[in-house]
Design a protein around this motif. Structure first.
Motif, PDB file in Angstrom:
ATOM      1  N   LEU A  84     -51.521  54.066 -31.100  1.00 40.44           N
ATOM      2  CA  LEU A  84     -52.946  53.778 -31.285  1.00 40.44           C
ATOM      3  C   LEU A  84     -53.327  53.790 -32.763  1.00 40.44           C
ATOM      4  CD1 LEU A  84     -54.491  55.881 -28.374  1.00 40.44           C
ATOM      5  CD2 LEU A  84     -54.549  53.376 -28.606  1.00 40.44           C
ATOM      6  N   SER A  85     -52.817  54.826 -33.505  1.00 38.41           N
ATOM      7  CA  SER A  85     -53.180  54.942 -34.918  1.00 38.41           C
ATOM      8  C   SER A  85     -52.654  53.768 -35.729  1.00 38.41           C
ATOM      9  CB  SER A  85     -52.664  56.266 -35.488  1.00 38.41           C
ATOM     10  OG  SER A  85     -51.258  56.296 -35.440  1.00 38.41           O
ATOM     11  N   LYS A  86     -51.515  53.178 -35.284  1.00 41.14           N
ATOM     12  CA  LYS A  86     -50.955  52.018 -35.993  1.00 41.14           C
ATOM     13  C   LYS A  86     -51.515  50.694 -35.436  1.00 41.14           C
ATOM     14  CE  LYS A  86     -46.644  54.382 -37.186  1.00 41.14           C
ATOM     15  NZ  LYS A  86     -45.167  54.407 -37.019  1.00 41.14           N
ATOM     16  N   GLU A  87     -52.458  50.800 -34.464  1.00 37.65           N
ATOM     17  CA  GLU A  87     -53.157  49.650 -33.885  1.00 37.65           C
ATOM     18  C   GLU A  87     -52.197  48.650 -33.232  1.00 37.65           C
ATOM     19  OE1 GLU A  87     -55.533  48.113 -37.084  1.00 37.65           O
ATOM     20  OE2 GLU A  87     -57.180  49.508 -36.615  1.00 37.65           O
ATOM     21  N   LYS A  88     -51.131  49.238 -32.610  1.00 36.39           N
ATOM     22  CA  LYS A  88     -50.191  48.371 -31.893  1.00 36.39           C
ATOM     23  C   LYS A  88     -50.736  47.990 -30.519  1.00 36.39           C
ATOM     24  CE  LYS A  88     -45.976  49.863 -34.219  1.00 36.39           C
ATOM     25  NZ  LYS A  88     -44.600  50.386 -34.066  1.00 36.39           N
ATOM     26  N   LEU A  89     -51.756  48.684 -30.064  1.00 35.39           N
ATOM     27  CA  LEU A  89     -52.374  48.364 -28.770  1.00 35.39           C
ATOM     28  C   LEU A  89     -53.723  47.693 -28.968  1.00 35.39           C
ATOM     29  CD1 LEU A  89     -51.540  51.663 -26.845  1.00 35.39           C
ATOM     30  CD2 LEU A  89     -50.290  49.508 -26.815  1.00 35.39           C
ATOM     31  N   GLY A  90     -53.960  47.229 -30.180  1.00 34.36           N
ATOM     32  CA  GLY A  90     -55.196  46.524 -30.457  1.00 34.36           C
ATOM     33  C   GLY A  90     -55.977  47.188 -31.581  1.00 34.36           C
ATOM     34  N   LYS A  91     -56.890  46.416 -32.132  1.00 37.92           N
ATOM     35  CA  LYS A  91     -57.707  46.907 -33.223  1.00 37.92           C
ATOM     36  C   LYS A  91     -58.654  48.016 -32.749  1.00 37.92           C
ATOM     37  CE  LYS A  91     -56.582  44.282 -36.766  1.00 37.92           C
ATOM     38  NZ  LYS A  91     -56.192  44.825 -38.081  1.00 37.92           N
ATOM     39  N   LEU A  92     -58.886  49.012 -33.659  1.00 42.19           N
ATOM     40  CA  LEU A  92     -59.754  50.145 -33.340  1.00 42.19           C
ATOM     41  C   LEU A  92     -60.971  50.129 -34.257  1.00 42.19           C
ATOM     42  CD1 LEU A  92     -57.152  53.037 -33.035  1.00 42.19           C
ATOM     43  CD2 LEU A  92     -58.117  51.682 -31.176  1.00 42.19           C
ATOM     44  N   THR A  93     -62.088  50.541 -33.692  1.00 43.25           N
ATOM     45  CA  THR A  93     -63.268  50.716 -34.528  1.00 43.25           C
ATOM     46  C   THR A  93     -63.114  52.012 -35.337  1.00 43.25           C
ATOM     47  OG1 THR A  93     -64.445  51.998 -32.881  1.00 43.25           O
ATOM     48  CG2 THR A  93     -64.691  49.589 -32.774  1.00 43.25           C
ATOM     49  N   ASP A  94     -64.026  52.203 -36.320  1.00 45.25           N
ATOM     50  CA  ASP A  94     -63.943  53.430 -37.132  1.00 45.25           C
ATOM     51  C   ASP A  94     -64.124  54.674 -36.280  1.00 45.25           C
ATOM     52  OD1 ASP A  94     -63.526  51.955 -39.373  1.00 45.25           O
ATOM     53  OD2 ASP A  94     -65.641  51.966 -40.030  1.00 45.25           O
ATOM     54  N   ASP A  95     -65.049  54.630 -35.311  1.00 49.13           N
ATOM     55  CA  ASP A  95     -65.251  55.791 -34.437  1.00 49.13           C
ATOM     56  C   ASP A  95     -64.011  56.057 -33.601  1.00 49.13           C
ATOM     57  OD1 ASP A  95     -67.761  56.118 -35.418  1.00 49.13           O
ATOM     58  OD2 ASP A  95     -68.762  55.003 -33.793  1.00 49.13           O
TER      59      ASP A  95
END
Length: 635
Positions: free
Chosen positions: A435-446
């Motif tokens: 998740l932290s490397k956004e391999k499952l998709g882009k993350l919002t700042d929150d």
């Protein structure tokens, strides 16, 4: 025979008391005699001083008469020859005066009873200026103005010069009159009334002699000067010296002090006293020796019997067989019987006590093993006749079995619970990384912040599980040490590098100070664990702003000393004794601000001690804490 023992002891006591008393009495007599001698010499010096002072004061009166306004010396109608005749008549009435002279207001000598130095000028001399300015003056040093006068007077003659200004009724200074007074006659008259065994002198405080007795031995300044401190009697190895300063006799300008010295050689003064002391002490020693010889003969038999009693007591301690002996004194026979009857009781007690001692040593060994975590040993089977010892062995072995079962259960439970907790953490940590490397998709700042919090919480839980495992391994001695030679700077740099990132995230000032660069013995990986626990503990307790943590090392005797210092909240004094206990929290309330399992410091203590070191700390509330630990140097 009881009376004989009593008499022997009584004679011994009387002998000791009498010997001591005699020597004290003799010593007091000698001290009293010496004190009397000192008081005598002090009184003589004071009397001499008083008589000389009285006479010199009278000379002041003489000079005042000579210089009074009604004196013939100020009569303008008299010629100088008539005035000189007046001085000669005055000298004839007072033969102690060596000479009298008159000077005009310009310092020129007008006439003199010896007719010496007429016309000489003393206007620049001290005696002229001081007399003119102060009316009266006294000077022990004659003024020598020409060779003829030098033959009559000298600095070592017993002359004291008195001078006075000649002032007219109108207050005009017309000159001065000087009277040279010779103190020899007065001094010799005083000597006739004094003890000839003493030495006498009138001197100045510069040790210049005015007049002295024939037997007076002149002493160097280094010997006599220390005695000039005050009117006193001083005694040293060579002399008894009494000093008495003459009272001030109308001196208007400072001069050397005049003082009377009365002295006597210490050997001469105390020779008779020492002789008497010697004969008295010799007599006392002879009497004491005879008494001692008699007492020794009488006590000899008693001493032998006491030695015999001592020998049978020694034989009891080493187990030798005792034999009775014929004794003279009733007390010794009674003591012998008591010793022999006691021997039997002691032998019986010895056998019983030895069995108890063996049991105590075995029990102590077992307790030491249990305390160290080793539950593999038990007490040997009972073969004793004592029911108490048998019951004690049974209870101890039963307790060891119970402890062993509890330890096994604890280990099984710890292994199970840590495995069950650790197993689901592995995929959780994996998904967090994805998740932290956004391999499952882009993350919002929150969402990123939420993932970071999950990551931190999982790390805390993972470290807690690791600490529990490490603590359990330390309990059962399952940990294996990899002791090697380690460089102090290298381990400090490694610890600093590992934790620097955490410091930057929390804005903490992090320093390392390697005072020494030496080699020591330890387990590198376990030491990194120790540093991590101690520094992480410091991070939790320093202020949010302006936090400071310093790690350092230095040589300390045959050890290397590491220190971790912070400026955190400190540890309250009442909490400090339990700080290394497992699962202990300084703040154990439900609302505590700082997390942790309470195992970190306990693990650090166990690791450091297993490597042969020591760990301790100092702390002040609101000032900070310093944790220190030592490890042995490589040499």
């Amino acid at each position: 025979m009881r009376l004989s023992v009593f008499l022997l002891l009584l004679v011994s006591g009387v002998f000791i008391i009498m010997s001591v008393s005699i020597f004290f009495i003799i010593d007091d007599l000698v001290k009293n005699e010496k004190n009397t001698k000192q008081e005598t010499i002090s009184a003589i010096a004071s009397d001499f001083s008083a008589l000389l002072s009285s006479d010199l004061n009278e000379r002041i009166s003489d000079i005042q008469v000579l210089s009074s306004p009604n004196s013939p010396l100020l009569n303008p109608e008299l010629t100088m020859s008539e005035k000189n005749d007046y001085l000669l008549l005055f000298k004839e009435n007072y033969p102690s005066y060596d000479s009298l002279s008159v000077y005009d207001k310009y310092g020129t000598k007008l006439y003199d009873t010896r007719n010496l130095g007429i016309g000489n000028n003393i206007a620049e001399s001290v005696i002229f200026t001081h007399t003119r300015d102060n009316l009266f003056y006294y000077d022990r040093t004659p003024i020598i103005v020409d060779d003829l006068e030098k033959t009559a007077l000298s600095n070592i003659l017993p002359i004291i010069r008195f001078s006075s200004s000649l002032i007219t009724d109108e207050g005009e200074f017309e000159g001065l009159v000087i009277a040279n007074y010779n103190v020899v006659s007065l001094f010799n008259n005083l000597l006739k009334m004094s003890d000839p065994s003493f030495e006498y002198a009138l001197i100045t405080d510069k040790n210049s002699i005015i007049v002295k007795s024939v037997n007076y031995e002149i002493l160097d300044d280094s010997i006599i000067s220390p005695h000039f401190t005050s009117d006193s009697v001083t005694v040293d190895d060579d002399w008894i010296i009494a000093i008495s300063y003459l009272p001030d006799f109308q001196r208007y300008v400072d001069h050397d002090e005049l003082l009377v010295v009365v002295k006597i050689n210490s050997n001469v003064a105390f020779n008779k006293i020492h002789e008497n002391q010697f004969y008295l002490q010799l007599t006392a020693a002879t009497v004491a020796g005879l008494l001692l010889f008699i007492v020794l003969l009488a006590m000899r038999k008693l001493s032998k019997e006491l030695l015999y009693i001592d020998s049978i007591l020694n034989n009891i301690t080493i187990g030798k067989t005792l034999r009775k002996k014929k004794l003279l004194f009733d007390e010794m026979r009674g003591l012998e019987s008591e010793v022999l009857s006691t021997e039997k009781v002691l032998n019986e007690e010895k056998s019983s006590n030895q069995e108890k001692l063996d049991m105590f040593e075995q029990t102590n060994d077992i307790i030491q093993l249990v305390a160290s975590g080793d539950l593999s040993k038990k007490l040997p089977p009972n073969n004793s006749d004592s029911e108490d010892i048998a019951l004690l062995k049974l209870n101890i072995n039963s307790s060891i079995e119970k402890l062993k079962k509890l330890e096994d259960d604890k280990q099984s439970f710890a292994a199970m619970i840590t495995h069950e907790l650790k197993t689901p953490l592995v995929p959780i940590k994996g998904f967090i990384q994805m998740l932290s490397k956004e391999k499952l998709g882009k993350l919002t700042d929150d969402q990123k912040d939420a993932v970071d919090e999950i990551h931190k919480s999982s790390e805390v839980l993972y470290n807690l599980i690791e600490n529990i495992l490490l603590a359990q391994r330390s309990n059962v001695k399952q940990r294996s040490l990899n002791l090697t030679t380690i460089n102090s700077s290298k381990i400090l740099n490694s610890a600093f590098a590992k934790l620097s990132t955490a410091m930057k995230d929390k804005n903490i000032e992090f320093k390392k100070i390697p005072h020494s660069n030496v080699s020591f013995i330890g387990d590198f990986d376990l030491l990194i664990e120790v540093f991590t626990n101690l520094i992480q503990n410091a991070i939790d307790f320093v202020p949010v702003k302006f936090g400071k943590i310093t790690i350092s090392c230095k040589e300390n005797d045959n050890n290397i000393l590491f220190s971790i210092t912070d400026n955190g909240i400190g540890i309250p004094k009442e909490k400090q004794n339990d700080i290394f206990s497992k699962f202990y929290q300084v703040d154990s309330s439900a609302t505590r601000k700082h997390g942790g399992s309470g195992l970190g410091l306990a693990i650090c203590k166990d690791l450091i001690e297993s490597m042969g070191g020591q760990i301790w700390f100092t702390s002040q509330v609101n000032r900070g804490t310093t944790f220190n630990f030592t490890l042995p140097l490589a040499n």
